[in-house]
Design a protein around this motif. Structure first.
Motif, PDB file in Angstrom:
ATOM      1  N   VAL A 218       0.844  -1.196   0.000  1.00  0.00           N
ATOM      2  CA  VAL A 218       0.000   0.000   0.000  1.00  0.00           C
ATOM      3  C   VAL A 218       0.881   1.248   0.000  1.00  0.00           C
ATOM      4  N   ALA A 242      -7.000   4.192  -8.135  1.00  0.00           N
ATOM      5  CA  ALA A 242      -6.824   2.885  -7.497  1.00  0.00           C
ATOM      6  C   ALA A 242      -8.092   2.049  -7.483  1.00  0.00           C
ATOM      7  N   TYR A 248     -14.856   2.354  -3.508  1.00  0.00           N
ATOM      8  CA  TYR A 248     -13.838   1.547  -2.843  1.00  0.00           C
ATOM      9  C   TYR A 248     -14.165   0.056  -2.870  1.00  0.00           C
ATOM     10  N   VAL A 251     -11.123  -2.774  -6.432  1.00  0.00           N
ATOM     11  CA  VAL A 251      -9.770  -2.279  -6.691  1.00  0.00           C
ATOM     12  C   VAL A 251      -9.439  -2.467  -8.167  1.00  0.00           C
ATOM     13  N   THR A 253      -7.108  -3.558 -10.492  1.00  0.00           N
ATOM     14  CA  THR A 253      -5.875  -4.351 -10.532  1.00  0.00           C
ATOM     15  C   THR A 253      -5.092  -4.156 -11.815  1.00  0.00           C
ATOM     16  N   VAL A 258      -0.959  -0.468  -8.375  1.00  0.00           N
ATOM     17  CA  VAL A 258      -1.636  -1.520  -7.613  1.00  0.00           C
ATOM     18  C   VAL A 258      -1.124  -2.895  -8.043  1.00  0.00           C
ATOM     19  N   LEU A 355      -7.462  -1.123   0.441  1.00  0.00           N
ATOM     20  CA  LEU A 355      -6.289  -1.676  -0.221  1.00  0.00           C
ATOM     21  C   LEU A 355      -5.578  -2.696   0.661  1.00  0.00           C
ATOM     22  N   TYR A 359      -4.746  -6.568  -0.417  1.00  0.00           N
ATOM     23  CA  TYR A 359      -3.401  -7.147  -0.476  1.00  0.00           C
ATOM     24  C   TYR A 359      -3.169  -8.270   0.537  1.00  0.00           C
TER      25      TYR A 359
END
Length: 377
Positions: A218, A242, A248, A251, A253, A258, A355, A359
């Protein structure tokens, strides 16, 4: 009777003269023979001595050439088209060299070594810093270059991802000059995330050692964005890039900052070609807080004596970044550059938490593959 007596006397004189003449001729022939024999013997001795000297000179020259072309005491070899594996340690007087070529462009200190018989040459890299972008790769390179047995290309060559078609000869030309016992190194962070690179590096040298600097993905993504935004005034906000549709919930990708942070997926490709023992993972966070510790690990991994220690670093409280008392290029205290330790923009806490959730499973997989828990949030 008187006439007969005169004739006999004359005949007797003529015979005596003839005898004397004959003796004189024999003597002359003898002395001429003796002189020629001595002359020939003298010439023969000179020729023999000359041949002996030439033989000795040839023998000495052959011995020197065999020593320079691979007869060093540690058995190291050099190849113009492949990487060199050598016993690490202090440089020795007998070196393995690449025949041909010019020393134009060699570092001045190497020009000074040439009269002593130390002949530097370019080699394909033994070690690559393959990533990760915005994790501390430049800091790692500058810190490890403090070691006298490490020589590195000054800029990112991008051979395996952009210029592979140019061939290994082109790549070797971009490497620094080294002498025996020194490591050749190159850094291009994009290697880690480029699909074709692991196989290409393997084909160059399956024994290549790989250095990978990683940090919290991040924080790394925000740092990546910060660098790009500094070059583009009208760049969208981090949160808009992002995530898909500004929400939100999903994400993006496909966005580079990212995508790079999904370390596990990239590492799996490298492990198809290289054993884990040839990869060293450096914590980007610890490289900043305790550079001597991480550089100590790197020196051990490369088989180098621990020369770079705490005495080489000081901490710049303003930048929040370690700086150097001296480096390969400068003998005065300095930091790495204005772009290091750059302040990050404010990012919405909700975006950061989303995020981190994204991850987390990839981080756990990365910990399993490396055997290291980096304890990222």
């Amino acid at each position: 009777m008187f006439v007969m007596s005169i004739w006999c006397s004359s005949l007797s004189l003529s015979s005596r003269s003839l005898a004397i003449a004959m003796v004189a001729c024999v003597a002359l022939l003898y002395f001429s023979y003796s002189f020629n024999v001595c002359l020939l013997a003298s010439i023969s001795r000179c020729l023999q001595q000359s041949n002996i000297r030439n033989l000795l000179a040839l023998s000495s020259s052959t011995h020197n050439e065999s020593t320079e072309s691979g007869g060093s005491s540690n058995g190291s070899t050099s190849s113009g088209n492949s990487s060199t594996t050598s016993t690490r340690g202090p440089p020795v007087q007998t070196v393995t060299v690449q025949t041909g070529g010019s020393l134009n462009g060699a570092a001045p200190k190497y020009q000074m070594l040439r009269p002593q018989g130390l002949r530097p040459s370019r080699h394909l890299p033994d070690t690559l810093i393959i990533g990760v972008k915005k994790s501390g790769t430049r800091a790692l390179l500058e810190f490890i270059r403090l070691h006298p047995d490490v020589r590195a290309a000054g800029s990112e060559v991008h051979f395996f991802d952009r210029h592979y078609q140019r061939g290994l000869r082109w790549y070797r030309h971009h490497m620094p000059y080294t002498i025996e016992g020194q490591i050749t190194m190159e850094k291009t962070p994009s290697y880690f995330v480029t699909k074709e690179v692991p196989q290409r590096v393997y084909h160059m040298n399956p024994e290549t050692k790989l250095l990978i600097v990683v940090r919290d993905p991040v924080t790394r993504a925000i740092s990546d964005y910060t660098q790009a935004a500094s070059k583009k005034a009208d760049m969208k906000r981090f949160e808009q890039l992002a995530f898909v549709n500004g929400s939100y919930s999903m994400v993006d990708t496909n966005w580079g900052p990212v995508k790079i942070g999904v370390y596990a997926r990239h590492l799996e490709r490298w492990l198809l070609y290289f054993p884990l023992s040839q990869l060293l993972f450096i914590s980007g966070e610890r490289l900043i807080m305790d550079p001597a510790y991480e550089i100590g690990r790197v020196q051990d991994f490369l088989g180098l004596k621990r020369v770079v220690t705490e005495k080489h670093f000081y901490f710049n409280a303003t930048k929040g970044f370690p700086c150097l008392f001296k480096s390969e290029a400068r003998s005065t205290p300095h930091c790495l550059g204005k772009t290091k330790g750059r302040n990050h923009p404010h990012i919405d806490s909700g975006a950061i938490e989303r995020l981190r959730d994204f991850y987390r499973p990839f981080n756990d997989r990365f910990y399993q593959l490396t055997g290291i828990n980096f304890a990222w949030p």
